[in-house]
Design a protein around this motif. Structure first.
Motif, PDB file in Angstrom:
ATOM      1  N   TRP A  27       0.833  -1.204   0.000  1.00  0.00           N
ATOM      2  CA  TRP A  27       0.000   0.000   0.000  1.00  0.00           C
ATOM      3  C   TRP A  27       0.869   1.256   0.000  1.00  0.00           C
ATOM      4  O   TRP A  27       0.433   2.299  -0.473  1.00  0.00           O
ATOM      5  CB  TRP A  27      -0.970   0.003   1.175  1.00  0.00           C
ATOM      6  CG  TRP A  27      -0.312   0.057   2.513  1.00  0.00           C
ATOM      7  CD1 TRP A  27       0.046  -1.003   3.297  1.00  0.00           C
ATOM      8  CD2 TRP A  27       0.079   1.225   3.232  1.00  0.00           C
ATOM      9  NE1 TRP A  27       0.639  -0.565   4.451  1.00  0.00           N
ATOM     10  CE2 TRP A  27       0.679   0.802   4.433  1.00  0.00           C
ATOM     11  CE3 TRP A  27      -0.010   2.585   2.977  1.00  0.00           C
ATOM     12  CZ2 TRP A  27       1.174   1.692   5.370  1.00  0.00           C
ATOM     13  CZ3 TRP A  27       0.484   3.473   3.916  1.00  0.00           C
ATOM     14  CH2 TRP A  27       1.065   3.021   5.095  1.00  0.00           C
ATOM     15  N   SER A  31       0.421   4.308  -2.512  1.00  0.00           N
ATOM     16  CA  SER A  31       0.350   5.716  -2.122  1.00  0.00           C
ATOM     17  C   SER A  31       1.298   6.564  -2.951  1.00  0.00           C
ATOM     18  O   SER A  31       0.964   7.692  -3.334  1.00  0.00           O
ATOM     19  CB  SER A  31       0.690   5.872  -0.640  1.00  0.00           C
ATOM     20  OG  SER A  31      -0.221   5.149   0.147  1.00  0.00           O
ATOM     21  N   TYR A  75      -3.174  -1.075  -5.707  1.00  0.00           N
ATOM     22  CA  TYR A  75      -2.242  -1.515  -4.663  1.00  0.00           C
ATOM     23  C   TYR A  75      -2.774  -1.213  -3.272  1.00  0.00           C
ATOM     24  O   TYR A  75      -2.698  -2.057  -2.375  1.00  0.00           O
ATOM     25  CB  TYR A  75      -0.873  -0.862  -4.827  1.00  0.00           C
ATOM     26  CG  TYR A  75       0.061  -1.555  -5.773  1.00  0.00           C
ATOM     27  CD1 TYR A  75      -0.029  -2.915  -6.031  1.00  0.00           C
ATOM     28  CD2 TYR A  75       1.054  -0.836  -6.418  1.00  0.00           C
ATOM     29  CE1 TYR A  75       0.835  -3.537  -6.900  1.00  0.00           C
ATOM     30  CE2 TYR A  75       1.930  -1.459  -7.294  1.00  0.00           C
ATOM     31  CZ  TYR A  75       1.816  -2.806  -7.522  1.00  0.00           C
ATOM     32  OH  TYR A  75       2.680  -3.419  -8.378  1.00  0.00           O
ATOM     33  N   VAL A  76      -3.299  -0.020  -3.072  1.00  0.00           N
ATOM     34  CA  VAL A  76      -3.805   0.355  -1.758  1.00  0.00           C
ATOM     35  C   VAL A  76      -4.997  -0.512  -1.381  1.00  0.00           C
ATOM     36  O   VAL A  76      -5.035  -1.088  -0.287  1.00  0.00           O
ATOM     37  CB  VAL A  76      -4.183   1.857  -1.716  1.00  0.00           C
ATOM     38  CG1 VAL A  76      -4.948   2.195  -0.449  1.00  0.00           C
ATOM     39  CG2 VAL A  76      -2.922   2.711  -1.827  1.00  0.00           C
ATOM     40  N   ASP A  79      -3.952  -4.384  -0.904  1.00  0.00           N
ATOM     41  CA  ASP A  79      -3.156  -4.661   0.288  1.00  0.00           C
ATOM     42  C   ASP A  79      -3.940  -4.407   1.566  1.00  0.00           C
ATOM     43  O   ASP A  79      -3.916  -5.230   2.488  1.00  0.00           O
ATOM     44  CB  ASP A  79      -1.875  -3.822   0.262  1.00  0.00           C
ATOM     45  CG  ASP A  79      -0.820  -4.367   1.205  1.00  0.00           C
ATOM     46  OD1 ASP A  79      -0.749  -5.601   1.376  1.00  0.00           O
ATOM     47  OD2 ASP A  79      -0.059  -3.564   1.762  1.00  0.00           O
ATOM     48  N   LEU A  80      -4.650  -3.288   1.632  1.00  0.00           N
ATOM     49  CA  LEU A  80      -5.384  -2.986   2.859  1.00  0.00           C
ATOM     50  C   LEU A  80      -6.618  -3.868   3.027  1.00  0.00           C
ATOM     51  O   LEU A  80      -6.988  -4.195   4.156  1.00  0.00           O
ATOM     52  CB  LEU A  80      -5.743  -1.505   2.916  1.00  0.00           C
ATOM     53  CG  LEU A  80      -4.556  -0.565   3.086  1.00  0.00           C
ATOM     54  CD1 LEU A  80      -5.022   0.876   3.164  1.00  0.00           C
ATOM     55  CD2 LEU A  80      -3.710  -0.922   4.289  1.00  0.00           C
TER      56      LEU A  80
END
Length: 102
Positions: A27, A31, A75-76, A79-80
Motif C-alpha cells: 500500500w 500511495s 495496490y492500496v 493490500d489494505l
C-alpha cells in the motif's frame, strides 16, 4: 555524508519504500503512485522514461496519469483489504482471465 543531508524527504521516501517492500506493505507503493498521479496532474507533466507534457502529447499524458492513479488505487485497496478484512483479490478476478491457468 553531505549527500544524505540533500533532499531528506527523498531519502526518507527511498528508505520507506525499501522497508515496505521487505515487509510486504505494498500500500506504500500504491500511495506513491497516487502521489505521482496527483503531482503530474497539477504540473501538467508526467515522467515515464521521458517527460510527457499535456501540451505536447495529451493522450499519452492522460494515459500515464490515469495508469498511475489506477495502479495506486489497486495496490492500496488490494493490500489494505487483505490486511484489514482478510479479503484477497487480484485483477484476474475483475477481468475474468486467469494468466496462471487455474
Amino acid at each position: 555524508m553531505k549527500y544524505l543531508t540533500n533532499h531528506p524527504i527523498t531519502w526518507l521516501t527511498v528508505v520507506a519504500l525499501i522497508l515496505a517492500t521487505l515487509f510486504g506493505h505494498f500500500w506504500v507503493w500504491g500511495s506513491l503512485f497516487l502521489w505521482w498521479a496527483y503531482t503530474s496532474f497539477l504540473a501538467g507533466e508526467a515522467f515515464i522514461g521521458e517527460i510527457v507534457s499535456i501540451r505536447e502529447n495529451p493522450p499519452l499524458f492522460w494515459t500515464v496519469t490515469v495508469m498511475w492513479f489506477f495502479l495506486g488505487a489497486y495496490y492500496v485497496v488490494q493490500d489494505l483489504a487483505w490486511r484489514l478484512f482478510g479479503i484477497y483479490f487480484d485483477i484476474s478476478q475483475l477481468v475474468g482471465v486467469n494468466p496462471y491457468g487455474f
